[in-house]
Design a protein around this motif. Structure first.
Motif, short mmCIF file in Angstrom:
data_model
loop_
_atom_site.label_atom_id
_atom_site.label_comp_id
_atom_site.label_asym_id
_atom_site.label_seq_id
_atom_site.Cartn_x
_atom_site.Cartn_y
_atom_site.Cartn_z
N ASP A 17 41.45 41.16 44.28
CA ASP A 17 40.12 40.59 44.06
C ASP A 17 39.69 40.69 42.61
O ASP A 17 39.00 39.81 42.10
CB ASP A 17 39.09 41.27 44.96
CG ASP A 17 39.27 40.92 46.42
OD1 ASP A 17 39.99 39.95 46.70
OD2 ASP A 17 38.69 41.62 47.26
N LEU A 18 40.07 41.77 41.94
CA LEU A 18 39.72 41.92 40.53
C LEU A 18 40.37 40.82 39.69
O LEU A 18 39.76 40.31 38.75
CB LEU A 18 40.15 43.30 40.01
CG LEU A 18 39.73 43.65 38.58
CD1 LEU A 18 38.21 43.67 38.46
CD2 LEU A 18 40.31 44.99 38.18
N ILE A 19 41.57 40.41 40.07
CA ILE A 19 42.24 39.33 39.35
C ILE A 19 41.62 37.98 39.70
O ILE A 19 41.40 37.14 38.82
CB ILE A 19 43.75 39.35 39.67
CG1 ILE A 19 44.39 40.60 39.06
CG2 ILE A 19 44.44 38.09 39.16
CD1 ILE A 19 45.80 40.87 39.54
N ARG A 20 41.31 37.76 40.98
CA ARG A 20 40.77 36.47 41.42
C ARG A 20 39.30 36.26 41.06
O ARG A 20 38.89 35.17 40.71
CB ARG A 20 40.92 36.32 42.93
CG ARG A 20 42.33 36.15 43.38
CD ARG A 20 42.37 35.99 44.87
NE ARG A 20 43.74 35.82 45.34
CZ ARG A 20 44.08 35.76 46.61
NH1 ARG A 20 43.15 35.84 47.54
NH2 ARG A 20 45.33 35.62 46.95
N HIS A 21 38.48 37.32 41.21
CA HIS A 21 37.03 37.22 41.00
C HIS A 21 36.55 38.39 40.15
O HIS A 21 35.81 39.26 40.64
CB HIS A 21 36.30 37.22 42.34
CG HIS A 21 36.84 36.28 43.35
ND1 HIS A 21 36.65 34.92 43.26
CD2 HIS A 21 37.59 36.48 44.46
CE1 HIS A 21 37.25 34.34 44.28
NE2 HIS A 21 37.84 35.26 45.01
N PRO A 22 36.92 38.44 38.88
CA PRO A 22 36.60 39.64 38.09
C PRO A 22 35.10 39.88 37.91
O PRO A 22 34.66 41.02 37.95
CB PRO A 22 37.28 39.36 36.75
CG PRO A 22 37.47 37.88 36.69
CD PRO A 22 37.63 37.43 38.10
N ARG A 23 34.31 38.85 37.74
CA ARG A 23 32.88 39.06 37.52
C ARG A 23 32.20 39.68 38.73
O ARG A 23 31.43 40.64 38.61
CB ARG A 23 32.21 37.73 37.17
CG ARG A 23 32.69 37.16 35.87
CD ARG A 23 32.06 35.81 35.65
NE ARG A 23 32.55 35.20 34.42
CZ ARG A 23 32.24 33.99 34.04
NH1 ARG A 23 31.45 33.23 34.79
NH2 ARG A 23 32.70 33.51 32.92
N GLU A 24 32.48 39.14 39.90
CA GLU A 24 31.85 39.66 41.11
C GLU A 24 32.28 41.10 41.39
O GLU A 24 31.46 41.94 41.76
CB GLU A 24 32.18 38.78 42.31
CG GLU A 24 31.52 37.42 42.28
CD GLU A 24 32.28 36.38 41.46
OE1 GLU A 24 33.31 36.71 40.83
OE2 GLU A 24 31.84 35.22 41.44
N VAL A 25 33.57 41.38 41.21
CA VAL A 25 34.08 42.73 41.46
C VAL A 25 33.44 43.72 40.49
O VAL A 25 33.02 44.81 40.89
CB VAL A 25 35.62 42.77 41.35
CG1 VAL A 25 36.14 44.20 41.38
CG2 VAL A 25 36.24 41.96 42.46
N ILE A 26 33.31 43.34 39.23
CA ILE A 26 32.71 44.25 38.25
C ILE A 26 31.23 44.47 38.58
O ILE A 26 30.74 45.60 38.48
CB ILE A 26 32.92 43.70 36.83
CG1 ILE A 26 34.40 43.84 36.46
CG2 ILE A 26 32.04 44.43 35.82
CD1 ILE A 26 34.78 43.20 35.16
N LEU A 27 30.51 43.44 38.99
CA LEU A 27 29.11 43.63 39.36
C LEU A 27 28.98 44.53 40.59
O LEU A 27 28.07 45.36 40.66
CB LEU A 27 28.44 42.29 39.62
CG LEU A 27 28.15 41.43 38.39
CD1 LEU A 27 27.57 40.08 38.81
CD2 LEU A 27 27.20 42.14 37.45
#
Length: 135
Positions: A17-27
């Motif tokens: 998920d960090l690779i696919r959706h980095p912004r959402e995972v970081i938030l």
């Protein structure tokens, strides 16, 4: 078909998920309880307390295992703070904050019993209109 242990499956899913959706995972990481830092702190306390099996060399594996998670938590806290002030990723929604700092969804909820409507009020009105039996 063999299944992976839950911890390993969660780690694989997290990095995917960090690779696919980095912004959402970081938030989302801003909402976590700093597990990486807690793990490092626990090992550090065990080393300082002189618990058998925890020499000072035990800190290196703790930092290697918990460090990446801690860094992502720090980045998440910083990014989330900027996101709340609309200075970063204005088009991205934080899954934990339900749409953003002000998603302008202030309308009444029809299923909220405190707003005068909804299922609970309908049931209450129906019960009041039912004849009572006296024996």
């Amino acid at each position: 078909m063999s299944r992976l242990p839950r911890v390993i499956a969660d780690l694989i899913r997290f990095w995917r998920d960090l690779i696919r959706h980095p912004r959402e995972v970081i938030l989302v990481r801003a909402h976590h309880q700093w597990r990486g830092a807690g793990f490092i702190a626990l090992v550090a306390v065990l080393v300082v307390a002189g618990v058998p099996g925890f020499p000072s060399a035990a800190l290196l594996p703790a930092v290697l295992l918990g460090g990446p998670s801690w860094l992502i938590d720090l980045a998440g806290a910083l990014a989330h703070g900027l996101w709340v002030k609309d200075r970063l990723w204005a088009t991205v929604e934080c899954p934990c904050c339900c749409g953003g700092p002000d998603d302008e969804d202030d309308g009444p909820d029809p299923n909220d019993p405190t707003d005068g409507g909804g299922l609970a009020r309908d049931i209450e009105a129906w019960l009041r209109n039912q004849p009572t039996r006296t024996h």
